[in-house]
Enzyme design. Structure first.
Site, PDB file in Angstrom:
ATOM      1  N   ASP A   1      -2.931  12.553  -2.806  1.00  0.00           N
ATOM      2  CA  ASP A   1      -1.726  11.716  -2.872  1.00  0.00           C
ATOM      3  C   ASP A   1      -2.133  10.243  -2.873  1.00  0.00           C
ATOM      4  OD1 ASP A   1       1.360  11.578  -2.406  1.00  0.00           O
ATOM      5  OD2 ASP A   1       0.493  10.115  -1.024  1.00  0.00           O
TER       6      ASP A   1
ATOM      7  N   ARG B   1     -12.873  15.375  10.491  1.00  0.00           N
ATOM      8  CA  ARG B   1     -11.396  15.453  10.551  1.00  0.00           C
ATOM      9  C   ARG B   1     -10.804  15.951   9.243  1.00  0.00           C
ATOM     10  NH1 ARG B   1      -9.522   9.875  13.591  1.00  0.00           N
ATOM     11  NH2 ARG B   1     -10.143  10.527  15.674  1.00  0.00           N
TER      12      ARG B   1
ATOM     13  N   TYR C   1      -1.004   1.518  -3.036  1.00  0.00           N
ATOM     14  CA  TYR C   1      -2.178   1.666  -2.165  1.00  0.00           C
ATOM     15  C   TYR C   1      -3.400   0.915  -2.696  1.00  0.00           C
ATOM     16  CZ  TYR C   1       0.599   5.653  -0.377  1.00  0.00           C
ATOM     17  OH  TYR C   1       1.600   6.463   0.111  1.00  0.00           O
TER      18      TYR C   1
ATOM     19  N   LEU D   1       1.139  13.721  10.887  1.00  0.00           N
ATOM     20  CA  LEU D   1       0.671  13.655  12.280  1.00  0.00           C
ATOM     21  C   LEU D   1       1.346  12.493  13.009  1.00  0.00           C
ATOM     22  CD1 LEU D   1      -3.147  14.117  11.458  1.00  0.00           C
ATOM     23  CD2 LEU D   1      -1.511  15.909  12.133  1.00  0.00           C
TER      24      LEU D   1
ATOM     25  N   LYS E   1       2.863   7.137  -7.461  1.00  0.00           N
ATOM     26  CA  LYS E   1       4.264   6.711  -7.246  1.00  0.00           C
ATOM     27  C   LYS E   1       4.506   5.353  -7.880  1.00  0.00           C
ATOM     28  CE  LYS E   1       3.601   8.772  -2.665  1.00  0.00           C
ATOM     29  NZ  LYS E   1       2.270   8.375  -2.153  1.00  0.00           N
TER      30      LYS E   1
ATOM     31  N   HIS F   1       8.779   5.703  -5.243  1.00  0.00           N
ATOM     32  CA  HIS F   1       8.207   5.544  -3.892  1.00  0.00           C
ATOM     33  C   HIS F   1       9.284   5.390  -2.812  1.00  0.00           C
ATOM     34  CE1 HIS F   1       4.199   4.147  -1.933  1.00  0.00           C
ATOM     35  NE2 HIS F   1       4.993   4.685  -1.017  1.00  0.00           N
TER      36      HIS F   1
ATOM     37  N   ASN G   1      -8.436  19.307   9.171  1.00  0.00           N
ATOM     38  CA  ASN G   1      -7.031  19.272   8.764  1.00  0.00           C
ATOM     39  C   ASN G   1      -6.701  20.308   7.692  1.00  0.00           C
ATOM     40  OD1 ASN G   1      -6.744  17.212  10.572  1.00  0.00           O
ATOM     41  ND2 ASN G   1      -6.627  15.575   9.054  1.00  0.00           N
TER      42      ASN G   1
ATOM     43  N   LYS H   1      -3.902  12.099   6.214  1.00  0.00           N
ATOM     44  CA  LYS H   1      -5.009  11.207   5.866  1.00  0.00           C
ATOM     45  C   LYS H   1      -6.004  11.240   7.022  1.00  0.00           C
ATOM     46  CE  LYS H   1      -6.747   6.779   6.458  1.00  0.00           C
ATOM     47  NZ  LYS H   1      -7.103   6.100   7.721  1.00  0.00           N
TER      48      LYS H   1
ATOM     49  N   ILE I   1       0.424  16.085   3.811  1.00  0.00           N
ATOM     50  CA  ILE I   1      -0.631  15.288   3.169  1.00  0.00           C
ATOM     51  C   ILE I   1      -1.317  14.386   4.197  1.00  0.00           C
ATOM     52  CG2 ILE I   1       0.230  15.380   0.789  1.00  0.00           C
ATOM     53  CD1 ILE I   1       1.696  12.704   1.315  1.00  0.00           C
TER      54      ILE I   1
HETATM   55  N1  NAP Z   1       5.733   8.058   0.459  1.00  0.00           N
HETATM   56  C1  NAP Z   1       5.574   7.184   1.420  1.00  0.00           C
HETATM   57  O1  NAP Z   1       6.357   6.229   1.589  1.00  0.00           O
HETATM   58  C2  NAP Z   1       4.408   7.333   2.346  1.00  0.00           C
HETATM   59  C3  NAP Z   1       4.351   6.543   3.510  1.00  0.00           C
HETATM   60  C4  NAP Z   1       3.258   6.716   4.351  1.00  0.00           C
HETATM   61  C5  NAP Z   1       2.285   7.634   4.049  1.00  0.00           C
HETATM   62  N2  NAP Z   1       2.360   8.376   2.882  1.00  0.00           N
HETATM   63  C6  NAP Z   1       1.303   9.351   2.509  1.00  0.00           C
HETATM   64  O2  NAP Z   1       1.102  10.229   3.601  1.00  0.00           O
HETATM   65  C7  NAP Z   1      -0.273  10.214   3.960  1.00  0.00           C
HETATM   66  C8  NAP Z   1      -0.476  10.515   5.429  1.00  0.00           C
HETATM   67  O3  NAP Z   1       0.277   9.638   6.233  1.00  0.00           O
HETATM   68  P1  NAP Z   1      -0.403   8.581   7.240  1.00  0.00           P
HETATM   69  O4  NAP Z   1      -1.747   8.219   6.735  1.00  0.00           O
HETATM   70  O5  NAP Z   1       0.595   7.493   7.417  1.00  0.00           O
HETATM   71  O6  NAP Z   1      -0.426   9.344   8.615  1.00  0.00           O
HETATM   72  P2  NAP Z   1      -1.007  10.737   9.200  1.00  0.00           P
HETATM   73  O7  NAP Z   1      -1.704  11.510   8.151  1.00  0.00           O
HETATM   74  O8  NAP Z   1       0.109  11.346   9.959  1.00  0.00           O
HETATM   75  O9  NAP Z   1      -2.031  10.209  10.287  1.00  0.00           O
HETATM   76  C9  NAP Z   1      -3.216   9.553   9.951  1.00  0.00           C
HETATM   77  C10 NAP Z   1      -3.836   9.092  11.264  1.00  0.00           C
HETATM   78  O10 NAP Z   1      -4.200  10.230  12.044  1.00  0.00           O
HETATM   79  C11 NAP Z   1      -5.599  10.205  12.300  1.00  0.00           C
HETATM   80  N3  NAP Z   1      -6.109  11.582  12.140  1.00  0.00           N
HETATM   81  C12 NAP Z   1      -6.108  12.327  11.009  1.00  0.00           C
HETATM   82  N4  NAP Z   1      -6.621  13.546  11.243  1.00  0.00           N
HETATM   83  C13 NAP Z   1      -6.970  13.576  12.544  1.00  0.00           C
HETATM   84  C14 NAP Z   1      -7.559  14.564  13.364  1.00  0.00           C
HETATM   85  N5  NAP Z   1      -7.891  15.754  12.886  1.00  0.00           N
HETATM   86  N6  NAP Z   1      -7.780  14.262  14.679  1.00  0.00           N
HETATM   87  C15 NAP Z   1      -7.443  13.035  15.179  1.00  0.00           C
HETATM   88  N7  NAP Z   1      -6.873  12.058  14.437  1.00  0.00           N
HETATM   89  C16 NAP Z   1      -6.648  12.325  13.130  1.00  0.00           C
HETATM   90  C17 NAP Z   1      -6.192   9.283  11.248  1.00  0.00           C
HETATM   91  O11 NAP Z   1      -7.360   8.659  11.751  1.00  0.00           O
HETATM   92  P3  NAP Z   1      -8.648   8.297  10.857  1.00  0.00           P
HETATM   93  O12 NAP Z   1      -8.184   7.842   9.516  1.00  0.00           O
HETATM   94  O13 NAP Z   1      -9.304   7.232  11.664  1.00  0.00           O
HETATM   95  O14 NAP Z   1      -9.482   9.549  10.768  1.00  0.00           O
HETATM   96  C18 NAP Z   1      -5.078   8.280  11.024  1.00  0.00           C
HETATM   97  O15 NAP Z   1      -5.106   7.278  12.036  1.00  0.00           O
HETATM   98  C19 NAP Z   1      -0.712   8.809   3.545  1.00  0.00           C
HETATM   99  O16 NAP Z   1      -2.104   8.675   3.510  1.00  0.00           O
HETATM  100  C20 NAP Z   1      -0.031   8.675   2.214  1.00  0.00           C
HETATM  101  O17 NAP Z   1      -0.750   9.381   1.210  1.00  0.00           O
HETATM  102  C21 NAP Z   1       3.418   8.237   2.042  1.00  0.00           C
END
Ligand code: NAP
Length: 278
Positions: free
Chosen positions: A46, A241, A51, A195, A80, A113, A245, A235, A233
């Protein structure tokens, strides 16, 4: 690791239930981090014009497919259109620019988006995406951050039912009204920040279930998403990690554990409310 199982979208296209999120993956690191994910077994990435890392995603795809027996068609790529590019002609131009950065001929999924209701352009934007879909340049189209009222307005004015709505969703923000509407119309839910940007990992209910199952909190939350029928999805930055995941298909939550997670819903966002982004 085995790739994640696939779910079928409303037009028959199939999408891995766990994808790799790339928001805030810095552009210079993107090719390396996405390569780690592809090597770990992810077949769904994604990204977004916002980005600033579509070129790195494209490089990882090119290098990985050149150096393995995995072909391009086995990897699902989402990008997006950004808010400032909404509108019919500007969306067509933004799509071309994304495809050139990704270095792809055909995209798997193109999303609006954010609805940006004050701009009043999401219907025109989506009509351009319908055109891209009919021409075969994108295999599926959908939206992101649409609330029920935005989705209804879009579906009333356009022909192609969105294949997905990618929204913030995790145990603290379960979005039942929205996911019920998705089910009613055959729209798949993609959970961003699955998460809760890491915050939900330390919720005591989650850590207690993790201890009982002998798995990490991240695996508990991602397993919950999978059992809800969502696509998640996450990150992550480290190889460890990233692998962890994806490793959510070898265990199940008990009904009691699922109910305990259902009880965590508190309408708490980590990101913006869609009506406030314009
Ligand atoms: N459409 C939209 O408007 C929108 C908005 C936000 C996000 N997104 C998409 O959604 C994806 C994921 O969302 P997100 O990046 O905001 O949040 P997330 O995936 O909920 O959380 C990412 C955070 O969790 C940590 N993490 C990940 N796996 C872990 C594990 N196994 N153990 C401990 N910590 C862990 C990561 O740390 P580290 O990176 O330090 O490992 C990072 O700080 C984005 O990357 C993007 O592609 C879309």
């Amino acid at each position: 690791m085995e790739p994640a199982p696939k779910l079928t979208l409303n037009n028959g296209v199939r999408m891995d239930q766990i994808g790799f999120g790339t928001y805030k993956v810095p552009a210079p690191d993107t090719a390396d981090v996405v390569t780690l994910a592809l090597r770990a077994g992810y077949r769904h990435v994604d990204t977004a014009a916002l980005y600033g890392n579509e070129e790195g995603v494209g490089k990882a795809l090119r290098d990985f497919t050149a150096g393995s027996n995995v072909v391009r068609d086995e990897i699902f790529v989402t990008t997006k259109v950004w808010n400032t590019d909404q509108g019919y002609d500007s969306t067509l131009r933004a799509f071309d620019a994304s495809m050139s950065r990704l270095d792809l001929d055909v995209l798997d999924l193109y999303l609006i988006h954010w609805p940006c209701p004050e701009r009043g352009l999401f219907v025109d934007t989506y009509r351009a995406m319908e055109e891209l879909y009919r021409s075969g340049r994108v295999r599926a189209i959908g939206v992101s951050n649409f609330q029920p009222n935005h989705l209804r307005q879009l579906m009333d004015a356009t022909d192609v039912v969105p294949a997905v709505n990618q929204v913030e969703l995790h145990p603290w923000l379960q979005q039942h009204e929205l996911t019920n509407l998705h089910r009613e119309h055959g729209i798949r839910t993609v959970a961003w920040s699955p998460l809760g940007r890491g915050a939900v990992l330390s919720d005591p209910v989650i850590t207690s279930i993790a201890a009982d199952l002998g798995v990490s909190p991240a695996r508990v939350i991602l397993r919950w998403h999978v059992e809800q029928g969502s696509i998640a999805i996450p990150k992550a930055s480290s190889a460890e990690r990233i692998k962890e995941n994806l490793d959510v298909f070898s265990f199940e939550l008990t009904p009691e554990q699922s109910s305990a997670i259902a009880g965590l819903d508190r309408n708490q966002r980590s990101g913006s409310h869609p009506d406030q982004v314009n």
